[in-house]
Design a protein around this motif. Structure first.
Motif, PDB file in Angstrom:
ATOM      1  N   LEU A  77      -2.068  -1.353  -5.762  1.00 43.29           N
ATOM      2  CA  LEU A  77      -3.484  -1.605  -5.547  1.00 43.29           C
ATOM      3  C   LEU A  77      -3.718  -3.091  -5.370  1.00 43.29           C
ATOM      4  O   LEU A  77      -3.179  -3.897  -6.125  1.00 43.29           O
ATOM      5  N   GLU A  78      -4.566  -3.424  -4.402  1.00 44.37           N
ATOM      6  CA  GLU A  78      -4.974  -4.822  -4.278  1.00 44.37           C
ATOM      7  C   GLU A  78      -6.014  -5.118  -5.350  1.00 44.37           C
ATOM      8  O   GLU A  78      -6.974  -4.376  -5.516  1.00 44.37           O
ATOM      9  N   PHE A  98      -8.301  -8.331  -7.648  1.00 46.65           N
ATOM     10  CA  PHE A  98      -8.883  -9.666  -7.584  1.00 46.65           C
ATOM     11  C   PHE A  98      -9.051 -10.159  -9.010  1.00 46.65           C
ATOM     12  O   PHE A  98      -9.844  -9.601  -9.758  1.00 46.65           O
ATOM     13  N   GLN A 158     -11.857   0.257  -4.362  1.00 47.66           N
ATOM     14  CA  GLN A 158     -11.970  -1.133  -3.913  1.00 47.66           C
ATOM     15  C   GLN A 158     -10.801  -1.523  -3.014  1.00 47.66           C
ATOM     16  O   GLN A 158     -10.994  -2.107  -1.948  1.00 47.66           O
ATOM     17  N   SER A 159      -9.598  -1.180  -3.447  1.00 42.09           N
ATOM     18  CA  SER A 159      -8.414  -1.519  -2.660  1.00 42.09           C
ATOM     19  C   SER A 159      -8.477  -0.845  -1.281  1.00 42.09           C
ATOM     20  O   SER A 159      -8.202  -1.477  -0.249  1.00 42.09           O
ATOM     21  N   ARG A 168     -10.155  -4.761   6.672  1.00 34.87           N
ATOM     22  CA  ARG A 168      -9.204  -5.587   7.401  1.00 34.87           C
ATOM     23  C   ARG A 168      -8.642  -4.879   8.629  1.00 34.87           C
ATOM     24  O   ARG A 168      -8.459  -5.481   9.675  1.00 34.87           O
ATOM     25  N   GLN A 206     -10.059   3.364 -13.088  1.00 32.28           N
ATOM     26  CA  GLN A 206      -8.912   3.413 -12.168  1.00 32.28           C
ATOM     27  C   GLN A 206      -9.389   3.861 -10.787  1.00 32.28           C
ATOM     28  O   GLN A 206      -8.933   3.352  -9.757  1.00 32.28           O
ATOM     29  N   TYR A 226       0.854  -1.200   0.000  1.00 30.86           N
ATOM     30  CA  TYR A 226       0.000   0.000   0.000  1.00 30.86           C
ATOM     31  C   TYR A 226       0.885   1.244   0.000  1.00 30.86           C
ATOM     32  O   TYR A 226       0.653   2.191  -0.730  1.00 30.86           O
ATOM     33  N   VAL A 246      -3.354  -0.406 -14.715  1.00 33.00           N
ATOM     34  CA  VAL A 246      -3.319   0.483 -13.546  1.00 33.00           C
ATOM     35  C   VAL A 246      -1.947   0.566 -12.877  1.00 33.00           C
ATOM     36  O   VAL A 246      -1.804   1.120 -11.807  1.00 33.00           O
ATOM     37  N   VAL A 257     -11.244  -2.567   1.040  1.00 38.23           N
ATOM     38  CA  VAL A 257     -10.842  -3.853   1.611  1.00 38.23           C
ATOM     39  C   VAL A 257      -9.789  -3.631   2.698  1.00 38.23           C
ATOM     40  O   VAL A 257      -9.797  -4.283   3.746  1.00 38.23           O
ATOM     41  N   LYS A 258      -8.903  -2.679   2.451  1.00 41.88           N
ATOM     42  CA  LYS A 258      -7.877  -2.333   3.442  1.00 41.88           C
ATOM     43  C   LYS A 258      -8.521  -1.870   4.757  1.00 41.88           C
ATOM     44  O   LYS A 258      -8.149  -2.326   5.840  1.00 41.88           O
ATOM     45  N   MET A 277     -11.049   0.954  -9.053  1.00 38.62           N
ATOM     46  CA  MET A 277     -10.075  -0.007  -8.535  1.00 38.62           C
ATOM     47  C   MET A 277      -9.399   0.510  -7.257  1.00 38.62           C
ATOM     48  O   MET A 277      -9.085  -0.255  -6.347  1.00 38.62           O
ATOM     49  N   LYS A 278      -9.141   1.813  -7.232  1.00 38.04           N
ATOM     50  CA  LYS A 278      -8.507   2.386  -6.032  1.00 38.04           C
ATOM     51  C   LYS A 278      -9.469   2.373  -4.842  1.00 38.04           C
ATOM     52  O   LYS A 278      -9.064   2.107  -3.715  1.00 38.04           O
ATOM     53  N   LEU A 321     -18.307  -8.143  -1.705  1.00 36.55           N
ATOM     54  CA  LEU A 321     -17.482  -6.959  -1.989  1.00 36.55           C
ATOM     55  C   LEU A 321     -18.045  -6.123  -3.131  1.00 36.55           C
ATOM     56  O   LEU A 321     -18.131  -4.900  -3.038  1.00 36.55           O
TER      57      LEU A 321
END
Lengths: 430, 430
Positions: free
Chosen positions: A155-156, A158, B138-139, B146, B132, A150, A200, B142-143, B135-136, B402
């Motif tokens: 970026l994580e 899937f 989403q990352s 957690r 983009q 991070y 990305v 999830v971060k 996607m950011k 998700l």
């Protein structure tokens, strides 16, 4: 409802004299006639309970068996004789779930069991303090891995796990019946992570992957967690530097978060040399030949060779770089100054490959040629190749096997030990 | 090699007059005869480049196409007319990968495409600034999910995805050919996360799951990322409280890390009421009947009903609790004061179920009875039931989709939009 006010770990001297509620499993049980000592275990650790004759709780405690689940109310007392110097004098006890006796596996580790028994009785096995420590170390390791990424703008992602065709060719795949059609379980997110790096720039994924491994070894499972990184505008040297930072991060993270767990495992984290020493594949071959091994350029460096190398180098963590181009997958970039070798590396822990990475080919023509050289048909890879027509940056990345890294972080010797519910040719349950 | 000294985002006024290296994709290209304006895009954002006639770079720039990948050296100049008030005057330019023209999809969003085209050309589609941003987000989401769980002592776990038998019964599974035997892809980690809660107390997992969804809706995919939580000594009220904290954490995390991305999507994160309002299933039925719907106790609350409820309640995020026991899976605990309803909840965003959870049954007898009532054979579930003989604590948990949560965090309307490479009945590629 509120089952407990404190965890086992939270019970300490500062609570002396206080009434608290605890809940957990009966780890061990000792009956001294007028007194019962119960070691209570929860997800955080253990604490000693005392139940005295005459108390109402004593009656309920008569029925207790190991691994039964209880909820207790009690008063915290400092007692030097107790484990951790503290105990809880129980005034109320209720049995939430009574465990059958005898247990098929001893959770308190007085009797040790072989790995087959342990895997069959895995839900009990995972309750053992040693396995709880392993699970905590794993969670901390993955956390540290992600945090470093991070911080570097990754970026994580899937990626899809059901794929239409065999991606890398060769390795044994598991077929899936997908709405009447044949599909496969992804053996790695390789091609998808490359495409995402082409969209990305910097991506990572921690996800399951599958290989139909026929052999039964301590280092292979048919389902494993793959930690994947891919970055545009990186080459293999950049990736190796990133990886050094990630390994350091994981060691630091586990070291600081899991000191108790490491003690539980009676294991000290290895102290490696940083930057991690690098030798080329050619140098490895030379060293092996000096050590009397009959090995030549192009040969795979199988475990027995890596054992010799580990001993000769006196390093427990090292990169072997510049592998023969022909020995690596089609997406691996050859060195421009010597195309017989590639911009690739393996990270070796003792004699075990824990990471494999490379600079990737980013030109369609080169990829097509590499496929042909490996007897693969470029047309079958068109789903991948077509994107290289639309601006694919130079990129590099690696795949790391979580369970193998866990051997380094726990001192255990088989990946079957560290995976909660391992899958291999003979194991589909539990 | 070092491809760049700075990212697009890092180019700001403090660098004025400095020579820097950048690398990325040609987002747009404007030719004013003596000057070329290139908007360069990388994983962090965009920055304007200027190439002037007479410079050596001008010659190379002649060949440029949209989405080609370039590396440039240039001097940072403040210019109010440029986007972001800054531009880079290019002195050297090399084309790392030349993109074919025309592109099958416009990445710079001047021409919009339908979802089928976008999914077919997904690698280009994901380069669009909007995707983009998705996607950011989403990352970051999830971060944040957690981080909250780590802070509460939850361990990240990895449960097996290839399973021997249909776990929950009913739903359509994908068969896998596992070394010649039939096995299945897990439709959820449900039973394994329960067993792990019975071993290590508090666990979570973020991992793929599969359901052979026949229908083509904006809310279903056959492969999805499931965010699962399970905790011993929790009941459904504890889980709902935890979930409130997680939703808050995800909104805060995305809000603070992704303000630019939200702007890009022209979306403002919703401001919900906390604690999240709770109504029972019975109350929902009453409200729906008052609104003129022909619905009775036991009916499923399908999307049209939830739309009416959303409107009547004037809440965009709410729990519906205490669902009919018969409508929930066998592992759901019935209320002791009224066994026709269960200790269960769905979290609804507008008219979409984004989370489903419950207190679980922790007694073997009750589980066996619940299986029988559903026409399932307890013997087929022995791999799960047998552990309840050895001290299974009361426990509760939930599963969160998700991609559905992502609709709440992005304002988009289809899960196909937010998943990088969605899988449905007709899509197995790219």
């Amino acid at each position: 409802m509120m089952f407990k006010t404190h965890t086992a770990r939270e019970v300490n001297e500062s609570l002396e004299g206080k009434d608290i509620f605890l809940a957990g499993w009966v780890h061990t049980l000792r009956d001294l006639g007028g007194k019962k000592f119960i070691v209570l275990r929860d997800g955080t650790g253990i604490v000693q309970l005392v139940v005295e004759k005459g108390d109402q709780a004593f009656h309920s405690a008569q029925e207790l068996t190991q691994e039964s689940v209880v909820r207790v109310k009690g008063t915290v007392k400092v007692d030097k004789r107790a484990p951790r110097g503290i105990e809880v004098k129980v005034s109320e006890l209720s049995i939430l779930s009574k465990a059958k006796a005898p247990l098929p596996l001893d959770v308190s580790d007085k009797v040790s069991a072989d790995i087959d028994t342990r895997l069959r009785e895995r839900v009990l096995d995972l309750r053992r303090l040693e396995m709880q420590a392993v699970m905590k170390i794993q969670s901390a390791a993955v956390k540290a891995f992600r945090q470093k990424l991070y911080a570097r703008g990754f970026l994580e992602v899937f990626t899809p796990k059901i794929i239409a065709s065999a991606t890398e060719g060769g390795a044994a795949l598991f077929p899936v019946i997908y709405f009447g059609r044949e599909a496969f379980l992804a053996q790695s997110p390789q091609l998808y992570k490359e495409l995402l790096a082409g969209s990305v720039e910097r991506v990572f994924e921690v996800a399951p992957a599958w290989r139909a491994e026929e052999s039964d070894t301590p280092y292979h499972l048919s389902e494993f967690v793959s930690m994947d990184v891919e970055a545009a505008f990186f080459d293999y040297n950049d990736v190796m530097e990133l990886l050094e930072d990630l390994i350091k991060g994981m060691l630091d993270g586990v070291g600081s978060e899991c000191s108790e767990c490491l003690k539980q495992l009676n294991y000290e984290l290895p102290k490696f040399e940083f930057p991690i020493p690098r030798i080329t594949y050619r140098e490895s071959i030379e060293i092996l030949r000096k050590e009397g091994e009959d090995v030549k350029f192009g040969d795979d460096l199988s475990t027995p060779y890596l054992r010799v190398l580990n001993k000769a180098l006196r390093k427990d963590l090292y990169f072997i770089t510049d592998w023969p181009s022909s020995a690596r997958p089609f997406y691996t970039k050859a060195r421009s100054d010597d195309p017989t070798v590639s911009e690739s590396f393996d990270l070796i822990y003792k004699s075990l490959e824990i990471v494999s990475g490379s600079t990737r080919n980013s030109s369609r023509e080169v990829l097509e040629e590499a496929l042909k050289q490996r007897g693969l048909n470029p047309q079958s890879f068109e789903f991948f190749l077509r994107w290289f027509d639309y601006g694919m940056p130079p990129h590099a990345g690696f795949g790391m096997g979580l369970s193998r890294v866990m051997l380094m972080l726990t001192g255990l010797s088989s990946v079957k030990d560290v995976v909660a519910f391992p899958r291999d040719k003979k194991r589909l349950t539990p």
